[in-house]
Design a protein around this motif. Sequence first.
Motif, PDB file in Angstrom:
ATOM      1  N   CYS A 175     -11.602  -4.760   1.257  1.00  0.00           N
ATOM      2  CA  CYS A 175     -10.223  -4.303   1.061  1.00  0.00           C
ATOM      3  C   CYS A 175      -9.244  -5.358   1.557  1.00  0.00           C
ATOM      4  N   GLU A 176      -9.625  -6.046   2.614  1.00  0.00           N
ATOM      5  CA  GLU A 176      -8.784  -7.122   3.125  1.00  0.00           C
ATOM      6  C   GLU A 176      -8.639  -8.203   2.062  1.00  0.00           C
ATOM      7  N   SER A 182      -6.429  -7.182  -0.999  1.00  0.00           N
ATOM      8  CA  SER A 182      -4.992  -6.959  -0.809  1.00  0.00           C
ATOM      9  C   SER A 182      -4.185  -8.111  -1.394  1.00  0.00           C
ATOM     10  N   LYS A 212      -6.863   0.919   7.789  1.00  0.00           N
ATOM     11  CA  LYS A 212      -6.671  -0.493   7.417  1.00  0.00           C
ATOM     12  C   LYS A 212      -6.968  -0.700   5.941  1.00  0.00           C
ATOM     13  N   ASN A 213      -8.025  -0.058   5.446  1.00  0.00           N
ATOM     14  CA  ASN A 213      -8.379  -0.193   4.026  1.00  0.00           C
ATOM     15  C   ASN A 213      -7.208   0.217   3.150  1.00  0.00           C
ATOM     16  N   ASP A 256      -4.016   0.548   3.965  1.00  0.00           N
ATOM     17  CA  ASP A 256      -2.852  -0.339   4.113  1.00  0.00           C
ATOM     18  C   ASP A 256      -3.033  -1.544   3.203  1.00  0.00           C
ATOM     19  N   ASN A 257      -4.240  -2.096   3.194  1.00  0.00           N
ATOM     20  CA  ASN A 257      -4.510  -3.273   2.359  1.00  0.00           C
ATOM     21  C   ASN A 257      -4.449  -2.940   0.868  1.00  0.00           C
ATOM     22  N   LEU A 258      -5.034  -1.824   0.487  1.00  0.00           N
ATOM     23  CA  LEU A 258      -5.054  -1.478  -0.945  1.00  0.00           C
ATOM     24  C   LEU A 258      -3.658  -1.113  -1.449  1.00  0.00           C
ATOM     25  N   LYS A 259      -2.863  -0.544  -0.553  1.00  0.00           N
ATOM     26  CA  LYS A 259      -1.506  -0.151  -0.963  1.00  0.00           C
ATOM     27  C   LYS A 259      -0.588  -1.363  -1.102  1.00  0.00           C
ATOM     28  N   GLU A 260      -0.954  -2.439  -0.449  1.00  0.00           N
ATOM     29  CA  GLU A 260      -0.197  -3.688  -0.536  1.00  0.00           C
ATOM     30  C   GLU A 260      -0.323  -4.196  -1.981  1.00  0.00           C
TER      31      GLU A 260
END
Length: 172
Positions: free
Chosen positions: A66-67, A70, A88-89, A91-95
């Motif tokens: 996921c990092e 992003s 965290k996953n 947050d990264n995917l929503k980016e």
Amino acid sequence: MNKYNIVLIGFMGSGKTTIGKRLSLHYKKEFIDTDDFIEKKEGMKISEIFQKYGEEYFREKEEELCERFSIKKSKIISTGGGIIKNTKNMDNLKEGGIIFYLQTTAEKVIENLKNDNTRPLLQGDNKYEKVKALLEERTPLYEKYADHTINVCDSSLEYTVSLIESIIDDFK
Ligand code: S3P
């Protein structure tokens, strides 16, 4: 749409991979399935990863992925059902990603996975109870991260795909 990833989240057996592949064909965008990606990278099936190294190791691999995703753009990404367990996953995917939650029921999951024994978390007896408990635990998280919620229970695959496409096209 070119600026964004389309990310599908939802429970096991909700159709993320099938729907993701259809969207990827329609938009001619690269399709990424997080489970497939991990299997290829690790050189073994998810069930073997769970068996050999445990769930925690698998979740670490999901987090790394996921990092990496992003910073990608314009991909169709289908995720494993447990991806939402790690903030965290998401947050990264929503980016740079639009999140579609494929909403389903325990009954439908059981029906869709009746000939499938590949999910380590649903092995053994009481599959229905396991699905129900996990679904209950995870539903608030799927809802929390969803930009769009698509009920996939009562609709055909064609209808679901065209509904998602219409939302994406409206967004352009
Ligand atoms: C899991 C779902 C699976 C896979 C793994 C764990 C989960 O993916 O990532 O077995 O925790 O819900 P699918 O949702 O594609 O079945």
